[in-house]
Motif scaffolding. Structure first.
Motif, PDB file in Angstrom:
ATOM      1  N   ASP A 267      31.084  -3.822   3.663  1.00 28.68           N
ATOM      2  CA  ASP A 267      30.145  -3.400   2.618  1.00 28.68           C
ATOM      3  C   ASP A 267      29.085  -2.413   3.112  1.00 28.68           C
TER       4      ASP A 267
ATOM      5  N   ASN B 280      27.319   0.937   3.785  1.00 28.77           N
ATOM      6  CA  ASN B 280      27.348   2.301   3.246  1.00 28.77           C
ATOM      7  C   ASN B 280      26.021   2.952   3.576  1.00 28.77           C
ATOM      8  N   LYS B 281      26.042   3.972   4.429  1.00 26.36           N
ATOM      9  CA  LYS B 281      24.790   4.585   4.870  1.00 26.36           C
ATOM     10  C   LYS B 281      24.029   5.262   3.735  1.00 26.36           C
ATOM     11  N   LYS B 282      24.699   5.523   2.618  1.00 25.37           N
ATOM     12  CA  LYS B 282      24.036   6.133   1.471  1.00 25.37           C
ATOM     13  C   LYS B 282      23.373   5.090   0.568  1.00 25.37           C
ATOM     14  N   GLU B 283      23.670   3.826   0.842  1.00 21.72           N
ATOM     15  CA  GLU B 283      23.100   2.749   0.026  1.00 21.72           C
ATOM     16  C   GLU B 283      22.491   1.681   0.938  1.00 21.72           C
TER      17      GLU B 283
ATOM     18  N   SER C 225      19.795  -0.963   2.471  1.00 20.74           N
ATOM     19  CA  SER C 225      18.897  -1.931   1.841  1.00 20.74           C
ATOM     20  C   SER C 225      18.166  -2.721   2.915  1.00 20.74           C
TER      21      SER C 225
ATOM     22  N   LYS D 222      16.439   0.237   5.613  1.00 22.14           N
ATOM     23  CA  LYS D 222      16.011   1.343   4.766  1.00 22.14           C
ATOM     24  C   LYS D 222      14.615   1.838   5.112  1.00 22.14           C
TER      25      LYS D 222
ATOM     26  N   LYS E 103      19.835  -6.484   6.590  1.00 21.43           N
ATOM     27  CA  LYS E 103      20.118  -6.231   5.170  1.00 21.43           C
ATOM     28  C   LYS E 103      19.388  -7.237   4.283  1.00 21.43           C
TER      29      LYS E 103
END
Length: 307
Positions: free
Chosen positions: A171, A173-176, A178, A182, A218
């Motif tokens: 799961d 994803n460096k574009k999402e 959290s 972040k 996360k």
């Protein structure tokens, strides 16, 4: 010392001497339940099967009231699968416990400290675990603090914290991003993303611990740490999987002592800042070369003094 109520998972492989030394610490703690997991011998290493068998005999010489459980592999899985699957096996049977590897020597005081923290924070989901690791000093203290990273040289945690672990980071994803990841500065974020991507893009991940770091970060959770070092990693040598440099400044650290009554310090961020700026940050190629050169010089001086 009264017997330890929480169970221990002891991870072993092919180091008889250090396994015996760590086992003696376990014997002193006298856990009522001991889980021992060991990877299988490699076919490419002559006589390793005999060494692996010797280690297993050492790690199961229980002579106190204790239920013993074993997970011994017939073939070699590699540390990433062997360790992660052993932890999953442990938490399929237990709700919480202490996890030790065969090269991490613990201060006697860590066992009671970990037991107390597991009980106190059992239902506090902002806490992911407890570490014995504190690289800044080895002293006597009653204080403990919090860091946003899991450190796994002698640690304790709950099943709830391990649930959701993924060896291949499906799961990620460096574009999402959290949680804590972040919010990190660019060079620290780059360090973590680089390692997470390497694992996700690999058919056979090279390690198991970055995946757990991802899970904890996360979820924006913390790890409890003592304000003194309670573990000495003596596995820095050429035979190690990752810690190959025997001259590493974190090799064979002195042990401290944590005493009751334990006191939480929620204000001090010294250790978290140290880890962020010195360990968990993307380093330049030149910096890495300088570190190699420094260790090379240190090795020369040690060899000269030994003669």
């Amino acid at each position: 010392m009264s017997s330890l109520k929480v169970p221990i998972l002891f991870l072993v492989f092919n180091r008889p001497e250090s396994t015996n030394q760590v086992f003696e610490k376990i014997r002193e703690a006298k856990p009522s339940r001991l889980y021992v997991a060991g990877d299988g011998a490699r076919n490419t290493i002559s006589n390793e099967q005999d060494i692996v068998q010797k280690v297993r005999e050492i790690a199961t010489k229980v002579d106190w009231p204790c239920k013993l459980y074993t997970l011994f592999r017939d073939s070699n899985l590699g540390c990433k699968k062997a360790v992660s699957e052993a932890i999953t096996w442990f938490f399929n049977n237990e709700k919480e416990g202490i996890i030790l590897e065969d090269d991490c020597f613990l201060s006697k005081s860590f066992f009671s400290f970990a037991e107390a923290m597991l009980e106190k924070y059992r239902f506090d989901y902002s806490i992911a675990g407890i570490t014995a690791d504190y690289k800044l000093s080895s002293s006597k203290t009653s204080k403990y603090g919090f860091i946003p990273y899991p450190l796994i040289w002698g640690w304790a945690t709950w099943r709830r914290s391990w649930d959701g672990y993924s060896l291949n980071l499906e799961d990620f994803n460096k574009k999402e991003l959290s949680g804590y990841i972040k919010s990190l500065p660019k060079n620290q974020k780059k360090y973590w993303i680089s390692n997470f991507e390497k694992i996700k893009n690999s058919d056979i991940p090279h390690t198991w611990d970055f995946q757990y770091s991802y899970l904890v970060m996360k979820r924006n959770q913390n790890f409890i740490h003592p304000f003194t070092n309670l573990v000495s990693n003596q596995g820095f040598n050429s035979e190690a999987t990752h810690t190959k440099n025997p001259f590493d400044k974190f090799s064979n650290l002195d042990l401290g002592l944590i005493i009751k009554p334990y006191e939480a310090d929620i204000k001090t961020t010294k250790y978290a800042n140290y880890l962020s700026k010195n360990l968990f940050v993307q380093k330049s190629f030149i910096f890495k070369i300088l570190i190699v050169f420094k260790n090379w010089i240190k090795a020369i001086f040690i060899n000269i003094l030994a003669k």
